[in-house]
Design a protein around this motif. Structure first.
Motif, PDB file in Angstrom:
ATOM      1  N   PHE A 566      12.282 106.292 -48.216  1.00  0.00           N
ATOM      2  CA  PHE A 566      11.337 105.252 -47.353  1.00  0.00           C
ATOM      3  C   PHE A 566      12.348 104.501 -46.538  1.00  0.00           C
ATOM      4  O   PHE A 566      12.823 103.748 -46.833  1.00  0.00           O
ATOM      5  CB  PHE A 566      10.654 104.383 -48.255  1.00  0.00           C
ATOM      6  CG  PHE A 566       9.520 105.129 -49.211  1.00  0.00           C
ATOM      7  CD1 PHE A 566       8.188 105.497 -48.795  1.00  0.00           C
ATOM      8  CD2 PHE A 566       9.924 105.367 -50.487  1.00  0.00           C
ATOM      9  CE1 PHE A 566       7.623 106.232 -49.496  1.00  0.00           C
ATOM     10  CE2 PHE A 566       9.008 106.053 -51.400  1.00  0.00           C
ATOM     11  CZ  PHE A 566       7.706 106.478 -50.929  1.00  0.00           C
ATOM     12  N   ALA A 567      12.354 105.181 -45.243  1.00  0.00           N
ATOM     13  CA  ALA A 567      13.117 104.508 -44.201  1.00  0.00           C
ATOM     14  C   ALA A 567      12.708 103.380 -43.456  1.00  0.00           C
ATOM     15  O   ALA A 567      13.481 102.555 -43.009  1.00  0.00           O
ATOM     16  CB  ALA A 567      13.454 105.685 -43.428  1.00  0.00           C
ATOM     17  N   ASP A 568      11.351 103.194 -43.175  1.00  0.00           N
ATOM     18  CA  ASP A 568      10.782 102.220 -42.541  1.00  0.00           C
ATOM     19  C   ASP A 568      10.288 101.201 -43.297  1.00  0.00           C
ATOM     20  O   ASP A 568       9.338 101.425 -44.183  1.00  0.00           O
ATOM     21  CB  ASP A 568       9.787 102.674 -41.357  1.00  0.00           C
ATOM     22  CG  ASP A 568      10.314 103.714 -40.536  1.00  0.00           C
ATOM     23  OD1 ASP A 568      11.492 103.721 -40.175  1.00  0.00           O
ATOM     24  OD2 ASP A 568       9.794 104.908 -40.129  1.00  0.00           O
ATOM     25  N   MET A 569      10.475  99.933 -43.203  1.00  0.00           N
ATOM     26  CA  MET A 569      10.196  98.984 -44.232  1.00  0.00           C
ATOM     27  C   MET A 569      10.018  97.532 -43.419  1.00  0.00           C
ATOM     28  O   MET A 569      10.838  97.319 -42.618  1.00  0.00           O
ATOM     29  CB  MET A 569      11.062  98.739 -45.371  1.00  0.00           C
ATOM     30  CG  MET A 569      11.028  99.865 -46.400  1.00  0.00           C
ATOM     31  SD  MET A 569      12.388  99.782 -47.387  1.00  0.00           S
ATOM     32  CE  MET A 569      13.820 100.640 -46.508  1.00  0.00           C
ATOM     33  N   SER A 591      11.817  84.525 -46.041  1.00  0.00           N
ATOM     34  CA  SER A 591      12.606  85.494 -45.335  1.00  0.00           C
ATOM     35  C   SER A 591      11.931  86.555 -45.273  1.00  0.00           C
ATOM     36  O   SER A 591      10.946  87.190 -45.871  1.00  0.00           O
ATOM     37  CB  SER A 591      14.046  85.744 -46.302  1.00  0.00           C
ATOM     38  OG  SER A 591      14.705  84.534 -46.216  1.00  0.00           O
ATOM     39  N   GLY A 592      12.166  87.365 -43.895  1.00  0.00           N
ATOM     40  CA  GLY A 592      11.554  88.624 -43.773  1.00  0.00           C
ATOM     41  C   GLY A 592      12.653  89.624 -43.414  1.00  0.00           C
ATOM     42  O   GLY A 592      13.597  89.279 -43.047  1.00  0.00           O
ATOM     43  N   LEU A 593      12.256  90.968 -43.528  1.00  0.00           N
ATOM     44  CA  LEU A 593      13.189  91.978 -43.365  1.00  0.00           C
ATOM     45  C   LEU A 593      12.867  93.257 -42.686  1.00  0.00           C
ATOM     46  O   LEU A 593      11.767  93.686 -43.029  1.00  0.00           O
ATOM     47  CB  LEU A 593      14.060  92.497 -44.588  1.00  0.00           C
ATOM     48  CG  LEU A 593      15.223  93.380 -44.245  1.00  0.00           C
ATOM     49  CD1 LEU A 593      16.398  93.098 -43.634  1.00  0.00           C
ATOM     50  CD2 LEU A 593      15.543  94.008 -45.909  1.00  0.00           C
ATOM     51  N   LEU A 594      13.138  93.695 -41.373  1.00  0.00           N
ATOM     52  CA  LEU A 594      12.711  94.923 -40.823  1.00  0.00           C
ATOM     53  C   LEU A 594      14.056  95.865 -41.018  1.00  0.00           C
ATOM     54  O   LEU A 594      14.983  95.810 -40.370  1.00  0.00           O
ATOM     55  CB  LEU A 594      12.266  94.534 -39.680  1.00  0.00           C
ATOM     56  CG  LEU A 594      11.051  93.672 -39.198  1.00  0.00           C
ATOM     57  CD1 LEU A 594      10.727  93.518 -37.735  1.00  0.00           C
ATOM     58  CD2 LEU A 594       9.817  94.378 -39.846  1.00  0.00           C
ATOM     59  N   VAL A 595      13.524  97.168 -41.152  1.00  0.00           N
ATOM     60  CA  VAL A 595      14.478  98.142 -41.391  1.00  0.00           C
ATOM     61  C   VAL A 595      13.892  99.507 -40.938  1.00  0.00           C
ATOM     62  O   VAL A 595      12.665  99.646 -41.153  1.00  0.00           O
ATOM     63  CB  VAL A 595      14.969  98.432 -42.780  1.00  0.00           C
ATOM     64  CG1 VAL A 595      16.158  99.523 -42.770  1.00  0.00           C
ATOM     65  CG2 VAL A 595      15.577  97.340 -43.509  1.00  0.00           C
ATOM     66  N   GLY A 596      14.611 100.136 -39.968  1.00  0.00           N
ATOM     67  CA  GLY A 596      13.955 101.489 -39.595  1.00  0.00           C
ATOM     68  C   GLY A 596      13.294 101.373 -38.195  1.00  0.00           C
ATOM     69  O   GLY A 596      14.007 100.764 -37.196  1.00  0.00           O
ATOM     70  N   ARG A 608       9.862 102.958 -31.754  1.00  0.00           N
ATOM     71  CA  ARG A 608      11.304 102.570 -31.474  1.00  0.00           C
ATOM     72  C   ARG A 608      11.904 102.054 -32.734  1.00  0.00           C
ATOM     73  O   ARG A 608      11.207 101.573 -33.606  1.00  0.00           O
ATOM     74  CB  ARG A 608      11.531 101.890 -30.283  1.00  0.00           C
ATOM     75  CG  ARG A 608      10.444 100.284 -30.279  1.00  0.00           C
ATOM     76  CD  ARG A 608      10.746  99.538 -29.305  1.00  0.00           C
ATOM     77  NE  ARG A 608       9.761  98.453 -29.441  1.00  0.00           N
ATOM     78  CZ  ARG A 608      10.311  97.444 -30.242  1.00  0.00           C
ATOM     79  NH1 ARG A 608      11.436  97.398 -30.908  1.00  0.00           N
ATOM     80  NH2 ARG A 608       9.301  96.377 -30.354  1.00  0.00           N
ATOM     81  N   ALA A 609      13.243 101.841 -32.693  1.00  0.00           N
ATOM     82  CA  ALA A 609      14.025 101.221 -33.615  1.00  0.00           C
ATOM     83  C   ALA A 609      13.674  99.678 -33.292  1.00  0.00           C
ATOM     84  O   ALA A 609      13.686  99.022 -32.389  1.00  0.00           O
ATOM     85  CB  ALA A 609      15.483 101.518 -33.442  1.00  0.00           C
ATOM     86  N   VAL A 610      13.371  98.895 -34.486  1.00  0.00           N
ATOM     87  CA  VAL A 610      13.544  97.468 -34.614  1.00  0.00           C
ATOM     88  C   VAL A 610      14.446  96.697 -33.962  1.00  0.00           C
ATOM     89  O   VAL A 610      15.597  97.355 -34.143  1.00  0.00           O
ATOM     90  CB  VAL A 610      12.913  96.868 -36.007  1.00  0.00           C
ATOM     91  CG1 VAL A 610      11.735  97.763 -36.549  1.00  0.00           C
ATOM     92  CG2 VAL A 610      14.183  97.251 -36.846  1.00  0.00           C
ATOM     93  N   ASP A 611      14.183  95.801 -33.422  1.00  0.00           N
ATOM     94  CA  ASP A 611      15.327  95.034 -32.594  1.00  0.00           C
ATOM     95  C   ASP A 611      15.154  93.425 -32.980  1.00  0.00           C
ATOM     96  O   ASP A 611      14.174  93.145 -33.784  1.00  0.00           O
ATOM     97  CB  ASP A 611      15.191  95.112 -31.300  1.00  0.00           C
ATOM     98  CG  ASP A 611      13.889  94.835 -30.334  1.00  0.00           C
ATOM     99  OD1 ASP A 611      13.368  94.057 -30.979  1.00  0.00           O
ATOM    100  OD2 ASP A 611      13.723  95.527 -29.512  1.00  0.00           O
ATOM    101  N   VAL A 612      16.090  92.569 -32.543  1.00  0.00           N
ATOM    102  CA  VAL A 612      15.991  91.277 -32.658  1.00  0.00           C
ATOM    103  C   VAL A 612      14.809  90.593 -32.202  1.00  0.00           C
ATOM    104  O   VAL A 612      14.226  89.613 -32.663  1.00  0.00           O
ATOM    105  CB  VAL A 612      17.536  90.607 -31.779  1.00  0.00           C
ATOM    106  CG1 VAL A 612      17.173  89.143 -32.203  1.00  0.00           C
ATOM    107  CG2 VAL A 612      18.580  91.289 -32.577  1.00  0.00           C
ATOM    108  N   GLY A 676      21.573 100.742 -41.687  1.00  0.00           N
ATOM    109  CA  GLY A 676      21.221  99.867 -40.814  1.00  0.00           C
ATOM    110  C   GLY A 676      20.887 100.639 -39.500  1.00  0.00           C
ATOM    111  O   GLY A 676      20.972 102.030 -39.398  1.00  0.00           O
ATOM    112  N   PRO A 677      20.580  99.852 -38.460  1.00  0.00           N
ATOM    113  CA  PRO A 677      20.531  98.211 -38.370  1.00  0.00           C
ATOM    114  C   PRO A 677      19.482  97.791 -39.325  1.00  0.00           C
ATOM    115  O   PRO A 677      18.248  98.244 -39.430  1.00  0.00           O
ATOM    116  CB  PRO A 677      20.851  97.979 -36.934  1.00  0.00           C
ATOM    117  CG  PRO A 677      20.009  98.996 -36.358  1.00  0.00           C
ATOM    118  CD  PRO A 677      20.366 100.229 -37.030  1.00  0.00           C
ATOM    119  N   ALA A 678      19.674  96.432 -39.667  1.00  0.00           N
ATOM    120  CA  ALA A 678      18.514  95.799 -40.248  1.00  0.00           C
ATOM    121  C   ALA A 678      18.281  94.456 -39.618  1.00  0.00           C
ATOM    122  O   ALA A 678      19.455  93.502 -39.480  1.00  0.00           O
ATOM    123  CB  ALA A 678      18.676  95.672 -41.748  1.00  0.00           C
TER     124      ALA A 678
END
Length: 798
Positions: A566-569, A591-596, A608-612, A676-678
């Protein structure tokens, strides 16, 4: 724990039905696991009388019998060899279910002759394996129920067997008398007196007993006596029936006596063949390596410190657990030495587990037997042996002394009612405790020696509530503390946590609930892992420290998901993080985390890849939901686990940080095995200022009806100047009029030269009291240029 109803009635004078008894037992905390009631399946069988029996006209082995029943004379075909006129039999009429053959009897024809029932054998009724003929009864009236006849003439065959589950805190219920005592206290009967007189010894015991000084803590007291001239053999029928009913095999009378009192009074005993004992008995601790062939026909090797009973030839018994085969009684035994001792529960448990021996004696001693009953148990066994096996008893041999277990606790009747929630008069409370064996002296309740579980006033409350039955509790609404609309019960911080959790979920994040403990290496990556947050007794090596941040748990969850494809979270967590181990050294975080990627791949390339900026928008949305001000500053300089150039602190000032967003440092991702990136954010709800007004009323929506004005500015600055510094400077030019500042263009190269760049911004002015004139707009523009020039060194581009 199994026992029969007749066994219970030896101790309890009651007329309660089996259903009433089983319901009360479960309600008292002695949960009934099963009831075997033989009478239930035999209720429809009645007695009949065979008036005549003639041979079947077409079958030599069948008889046509005329049987008198309560419904008149019935014709029954029977093939039993003992079917004849003049006997009383057990009849199953049409419609009766016969358990032994799993058949419901009907009317049928056998070789052309009608039959209206059957006469049953013992195997067909599951009373025994006897099936050579039908049952012949020596007495009985026609129409009488067979179970009523059995109850009067052979009660063991219809004696219900009850099995209950015993919790470790109720060792007294491992004896039938303890169960009867509870039922008597509930009011289901009266506890019968079962006292016995001491047997006067007629001679001194040739076998003495001693306890080593280092063993007195494990065996405080040992009672014993020799009985000579006994005649061992089969036990009386009533004793065999009871043992068989609870699943025990009768062996011989002397052995069965010990098994009987184990279940009857929770008093394990042991009998030695006195003629096989060499010298005297000694209770001691094993040196280690001693071997004993036990009664279960297995050989055990004792470990150092385990308790044993030895004679002059060696170990003869594993103390409190199992006797030895060498001194076990047999049919030829004529002289026995009866043991009744008290053993320490903890030491018995250690020995039993180490040797892997499960016996009824160990099961009871490790839970706790009544130490004060030790001498009386010996007297009861002596009486039974003398009554059934004859013989002559010696004087009692005593080593050590009965341990003092006396203790008393205060009975506060008002406190009992307050805690239980029922109105229980003080007289009823005192009556309950008295019925359970407590002795009351004023308001002090002396605990009986058979209740090691009662260790405080709270246990007295539990006993009263248990006997009174918590099923009598009536639900009552709590009284309202105030009239009208109740005040909110959640604090502002609690409401913020709830709101943050709901908002993050609404943004598409999945909530994680991770442990507050993490490994030292992960904690060190986030500024923790010191002795201040180290656990004294961690449950595992990877849970040695309190977490300094929520991101380690989210990153570990991401790594586990990536390892499984599972790559997108999008994950989030709300909970405390710890800077130390003292009260107050913790802080609630979101706290939150975006990956993928932002979504699955598609033909249009929308994913697209998640960004800042994704986590920035989400962080701002959560902050807005919990009431953070709309105007904030974005500054650099967050902790080292954030990417140094791709993060921002959301601040109300240099020292008032509401949260952090950005990309997690690649070094941290590599250490935690995350591809990453995360992108992540961490918010601090406690840092958000409380509203000045605490009321629930929202302020009026303020919308200006005056036209907004936008002006564009382009500044030439050094290439290393951050756009954020320019935006913050422009915003500070006029905090009242300037509503928003945003960058819309960046130009590098051309005529600007090396080391220079051009940043273009749009400044939006929103008047609230009057329409802006050109002079007002130009004045604000001049302030913007001045502020930007001072803060960045930039000049207005021509």
């Amino acid at each position: 724990m199994k026992f029969t109803l007749s066994w219970l009635k030896d101790h309890l004078d009651t007329t309660a039905s089996i259903d009433e008894i089983t319901y009360a037992l479960t309600d008292l905390g002695l949960e009934v696991e099963g009831v075997e009631n033989p009478a239930a399946k035999l209720a429809d069988f009645t007695l009949g009388y065979v008036q005549s029996a003639e041979k079947h006209p077409d079958a030599d082995r069948l008889n046509v019998c005329q049987v008198e029943t309560d419904e008149g004379v019935m014709q029954i075909i029977c093939g039993a060899p003992n079917a004849r006129a003049g006997i009383t039999v057990v009849v199953a009429k049409p419609g009766v279910y016969v358990p032994g053959i799993d058949t419901t009897i009907g009317v049928g024809k056998i070789r052309g002759v009608e039959s209206f029932g059957m006469m049953a054998s013992e195997r067909e009724m599951e009373l025994s394996e006897e099936h050579d003929g039908i049952i012949e009864l020596p007495s009985g009236k026609v129409g009488e129920r067979f179970i009523d006849w059995l109850a009067e003439n052979d009660p063991a065959k219809v004696d219900p067997v009850i099995e209950i589950a015993i919790t470790p805190n109720r060792p007294d219920a491992l004896g039938v008398r303890g169960i009867a005592r509870d039922l008597a206290a509930r009011g289901l009967g009266k506890l019968k007196p079962r006292d016995c007189d001491a047997v006067e010894g007629s001679f001194a015991s040739p076998i003495s007993v001693s306890i080593d000084d280092d063993t007195l803590d494990g065996c405080p007291v040992f009672y014993g006596r020799l009985i000579k001239g006994v005649k061992n053999g089969p036990s009386p029928k009533w004793l065999q029936d009871r043992l068989r009913a609870i699943g025990l095999r009768p062996i011989s009378f002397l052995v069965d006596v010990t098994n009987f009192f184990t279940f009857d009074r929770n008093r394990p005993l042991h009998v030695f063949d006195a003629d096989k004992v060499a010298g005297n008995l000694r209770v001691h601790r094993a040196k280690g390596g001693e071997e004993i062939a036990a009664l279960d026909e297995k050989t055990y090797t004792l470990q150092e410190g385990q308790m044993a009973i030895s004679d002059d030839s060696g170990v003869e018994s594993i103390a409190g657990i199992m006797g030895g085969e060498a001194t076990g009684v047999t049919e030829e035994t004529v002289n026995v030495f009866v043991e009744s001792a008290y053993w320490d529960p903890v030491q018995i448990a250690y020995t039993g587990r180490a040797l892997k021996i499960n016996s009824d004696a160990r099961y009871r001693f490790e839970r706790g037997v009544d130490p004060a009953f030790t001498p009386e148990g010996l007297e009861l066994a002596t009486h039974m042996i003398l009554d059934h096996a004859g013989g002559e008893a010696s004087e009692v041999v005593v080593a050590g002394q009965v341990p003092d277990t006396s203790r008393a606790y205060k009975l506060d009747a008002a406190r009992v009612q307050s805690l239980v929630g029922m109105t229980i008069p003080e007289s009823d409370q005192r009556e309950t405790l008295t019925a359970l064996g407590f002795q009351l002296d004023g308001d002090m309740a002396q605990v009986p020696s058979w209740r090691p579980d009662v260790q405080g006033e709270a246990d007295l409350v539990e006993e009263v509530a248990r006997i009174a039955s918590l099923t009598q509790l009536e639900g009552k609404p709590l009284p309202r503390l105030t009239t009208g609309v109740p005040r909110p019960v959640l604090s502002p911080m609690q409401r913020r946590v709830v709101t943050a959790r709901r908002t993050a979920a609404a943004l598409g994040y999945n909530e994680c609930v991770s442990y507050s403990f993490i490994d030292q290496a992960s904690a060190a990556l986030f500024g923790g892992g010191t002795d201040a947050t180290r656990l004294e007794n961690p449950i595992s090596s990877d849970m040695s420290h309190m977490r300094p941040d929520l991101l380690p748990g989210l990153l570990q969850a991401a790594a586990r998901n990536q390892a499984r494809g599972f790559a997108d979270m999008a994950l989030f967590e709300v909970g405390p993080a710890f800077s130390g181990g003292e009260p107050g050294e913790e802080q609630v975080m979101v706290s939150g985390l975006l990956v993928g990627r932002t979504g699955p791949r598609d033909v249009h390339g929308a994913a697209r890849a998640v960004d800042v900026y994704d986590v920035k928008a989400d962080a701002e949305a959560v902050l807005a939901a919990i009431g953070a001000p709309a105007k904030v500053q974005i500054l650099r300089g967050a902790d080292e686990w954030w990417h140094p150039g791709r993060h921002g602190k959301i601040c109300l000032g240099p020292k008032k940080v509401l949260g952090v967003f950005g990309e997690v440092h690649p070094r941290v991702l590599a250490a935690m095995d995350v591809k990453g990136p995360a992108m992540a954010f961490t918010l601090y709800p406690a840092e958000v200022p409380l509203p000045r007004k605490s009321g629930a009323t929202r302020p009026a929506l303020q919308i200006s009806d005056l036209q907004a004005v936008e002006r564009d500015f382009a500044f030439v600055v050094d290439a290393d100047v951050e756009a954020l510094a320019l935006v913050n400077a422009a915003k500070g030019a006029d905090k009242t009029l300037i509503e928003d500042v945003r960058v819309f263009d960046e130009f590098i190269g051309g005529s600007l030269g090396e080391g220079k760049k051009s940043l273009a911004i749009t400044v939006r002015l929103q008047p609230s009291d009057k329409t802006l004139k050109d002079a007002d707009i130009e004045a604000v523009g001049a302030k913007v240029v001045e502020k930007v020039t001072k803060a960045t060194g930039g000049v207005l581009r021509g």
